[in-house]
Design an enzyme around this catalytic site. Structure first.
Site, PDB file in Angstrom:
ATOM      1  N   LYS A  13      70.494  39.686  38.484  1.00  0.00           N
ATOM      2  CA  LYS A  13      71.191  38.706  37.646  1.00  0.00           C
ATOM      3  C   LYS A  13      71.975  39.397  36.528  1.00  0.00           C
ATOM      4  CE  LYS A  13      67.533  36.427  36.243  1.00  0.00           C
ATOM      5  NZ  LYS A  13      66.483  37.308  36.820  1.00  0.00           N
ATOM      6  N   ARG A  88      63.930  29.402  31.438  1.00  0.00           N
ATOM      7  CA  ARG A  88      62.884  29.959  32.283  1.00  0.00           C
ATOM      8  C   ARG A  88      61.712  28.998  32.439  1.00  0.00           C
ATOM      9  NH1 ARG A  88      64.179  35.741  31.393  1.00  0.00           N
ATOM     10  NH2 ARG A  88      62.935  37.055  32.750  1.00  0.00           N
ATOM     11  N   ARG A 127      63.980  50.963  38.558  1.00  0.00           N
ATOM     12  CA  ARG A 127      65.058  50.697  37.597  1.00  0.00           C
ATOM     13  C   ARG A 127      64.874  51.530  36.331  1.00  0.00           C
ATOM     14  NH1 ARG A 127      66.214  44.620  35.724  1.00  0.00           N
ATOM     15  NH2 ARG A 127      64.137  44.686  34.798  1.00  0.00           N
ATOM     16  N   ARG A 160      62.032  50.578  31.336  1.00  0.00           N
ATOM     17  CA  ARG A 160      61.608  49.465  30.495  1.00  0.00           C
ATOM     18  C   ARG A 160      60.095  49.391  30.506  1.00  0.00           C
ATOM     19  NH1 ARG A 160      64.995  44.110  32.057  1.00  0.00           N
ATOM     20  NH2 ARG A 160      62.939  43.212  31.665  1.00  0.00           N
ATOM     21  N   ARG A 171      54.887  39.533  36.039  1.00  0.00           N
ATOM     22  CA  ARG A 171      56.151  38.815  35.812  1.00  0.00           C
ATOM     23  C   ARG A 171      56.505  37.953  37.020  1.00  0.00           C
ATOM     24  NH1 ARG A 171      59.859  43.670  34.514  1.00  0.00           N
ATOM     25  NH2 ARG A 171      61.550  42.166  34.283  1.00  0.00           N
TER      26      ARG A 171
HETATM   27  P1  AMP Z   1      64.556  39.872  31.378  1.00  0.00           P
HETATM   28  O1  AMP Z   1      65.342  40.976  30.780  1.00  0.00           O
HETATM   29  O2  AMP Z   1      65.394  38.627  31.635  1.00  0.00           O
HETATM   30  O3  AMP Z   1      63.768  40.277  32.597  1.00  0.00           O
HETATM   31  O4  AMP Z   1      63.477  39.419  30.276  1.00  0.00           O
HETATM   32  C1  AMP Z   1      62.489  40.318  29.834  1.00  0.00           C
HETATM   33  C2  AMP Z   1      61.349  39.572  29.163  1.00  0.00           C
HETATM   34  O5  AMP Z   1      61.848  38.870  28.019  1.00  0.00           O
HETATM   35  C3  AMP Z   1      60.666  38.493  30.007  1.00  0.00           C
HETATM   36  O6  AMP Z   1      59.674  39.017  30.871  1.00  0.00           O
HETATM   37  C4  AMP Z   1      60.073  37.596  28.917  1.00  0.00           C
HETATM   38  O7  AMP Z   1      58.926  38.175  28.354  1.00  0.00           O
HETATM   39  C5  AMP Z   1      61.163  37.630  27.855  1.00  0.00           C
HETATM   40  N1  AMP Z   1      62.150  36.531  28.047  1.00  0.00           N
HETATM   41  C6  AMP Z   1      63.476  36.651  28.351  1.00  0.00           C
HETATM   42  N2  AMP Z   1      64.053  35.448  28.457  1.00  0.00           N
HETATM   43  C7  AMP Z   1      63.076  34.534  28.210  1.00  0.00           C
HETATM   44  C8  AMP Z   1      63.029  33.109  28.189  1.00  0.00           C
HETATM   45  N3  AMP Z   1      64.115  32.365  28.439  1.00  0.00           N
HETATM   46  N4  AMP Z   1      61.842  32.531  27.905  1.00  0.00           N
HETATM   47  C9  AMP Z   1      60.731  33.247  27.639  1.00  0.00           C
HETATM   48  N5  AMP Z   1      60.700  34.580  27.663  1.00  0.00           N
HETATM   49  C10 AMP Z   1      61.856  35.234  27.939  1.00  0.00           C
END
Ligand code: AMP
Length: 215
Positions: A13, A88, A127, A160, A171
């Site tokens: 994404k 989410r 990654r 990360r 996750r």
């Molecule tokens: P991502 O980079 O989109 O994979 O997000 C990394 C982490 O940020 C996720 O595993 C959540 O812990 C947190 N996070 C990102 N976006 C959200 C969201 N909309 N709601 C809750 N937690 C979020």
């Protein structure tokens, strides 16, 4: 154009959102990136979010909704925007709907990225990202330079903290339980489009461009 990119972590994404952002000249808003940068800068938001992110859990809805509400008021969002990683949960989706209604905005498409769990785990654990600008690398498909410095900004390339196998599995569980119901939510509203997220970056970009009638 207002787009939501939906899907499990590791389906591309972020990569596709950045490409679409350049192509459509609208910002790609990644809530994950906003939180990572807040953590790095040790802001109040970062301190609140850190433990949730490190465990692969979701940051509480009220924090995320407040954050996105503010971000969407910025001027660069006026011509449209792409949301990568928000909403989410169903409550985030409902809150977003209210924000859109109040601002007179219309959601154009929700694109759901589809990829097998085995492929997701392989992609996420290989990654790497630049600590400074967030550029993505992958040990298998797009290896970092041998000096481990980012091609864009010379920043250090790291894994990360939430891309380790145990956290990735958590996750994915969180996705199944809390985020996947959004597919049905948007499908019922007739807004859901799905894209096969297996293949090269270019192939997937082409599929999305077809969905959006950009080709
Ligand atoms: P991502 O980079 O989109 O994979 O997000 C990394 C982490 O940020 C996720 O595993 C959540 O812990 C947190 N996070 C990102 N976006 C959200 C969201 N909309 N709601 C809750 N937690 C979020």
């Amino acid at each position: 154009m207002i787009l939501i990119l939906l899907g499990p972590p590791g389906t591309g994404k972020g990569t596709q959102g950045k490409l679409l952002s350049e192509r459509l000249q609208i910002p790609n808003i990644s809530t994950g990136e906003i939180l990572r940068s807040a953590i790095q800068n040790q802001t109040e938001l970062g301190n609140k979010a850190k433990s949730f992110i490190d465990e692969g859990e979701l940051v509480p809805d009220d924090v995320m909704i407040g954050l996105i509400e503010q971000r969407l008021q910025e001027k660069d969002c006026q011509p449209g925007f792409i949301l990568d990683g928000f909403p989410r949960t169903v409550s985030q989706a409902k809150a977003l709907e209210t924000i859109f209604e109040r601002a007179g905005l219309t959601l154009n498409h929700v694109i759901s990225f589809e990829l097998s769990a085995a492929k997701i785990i392989e992609r996420l654990t290989s990654r790497r990202i630049c600590r400074v600008c967030g550029k993505d690398y992958n040990l298998i498909t797009n290896p970092p330079p041998t000096d481990n410095r980012c091609r864009n900004c010379d920043g250090e390339i790291v894994q990360r903290s939430d891309d380790t196998e145990a956290t990735v599995r958590n996750r994915l569980g969180v996705y199944e339980q809390k985020t996947k119901p959004l597919k049905e939510y948007f499908n019922r509203k007739g807004q859901l489009k799905t894209v096969n997220a297996a293949g090269s970056v270019e192939e997937i970009q082409h599929r999305i461009a077809e969905i959006l009638a950009l080709n």
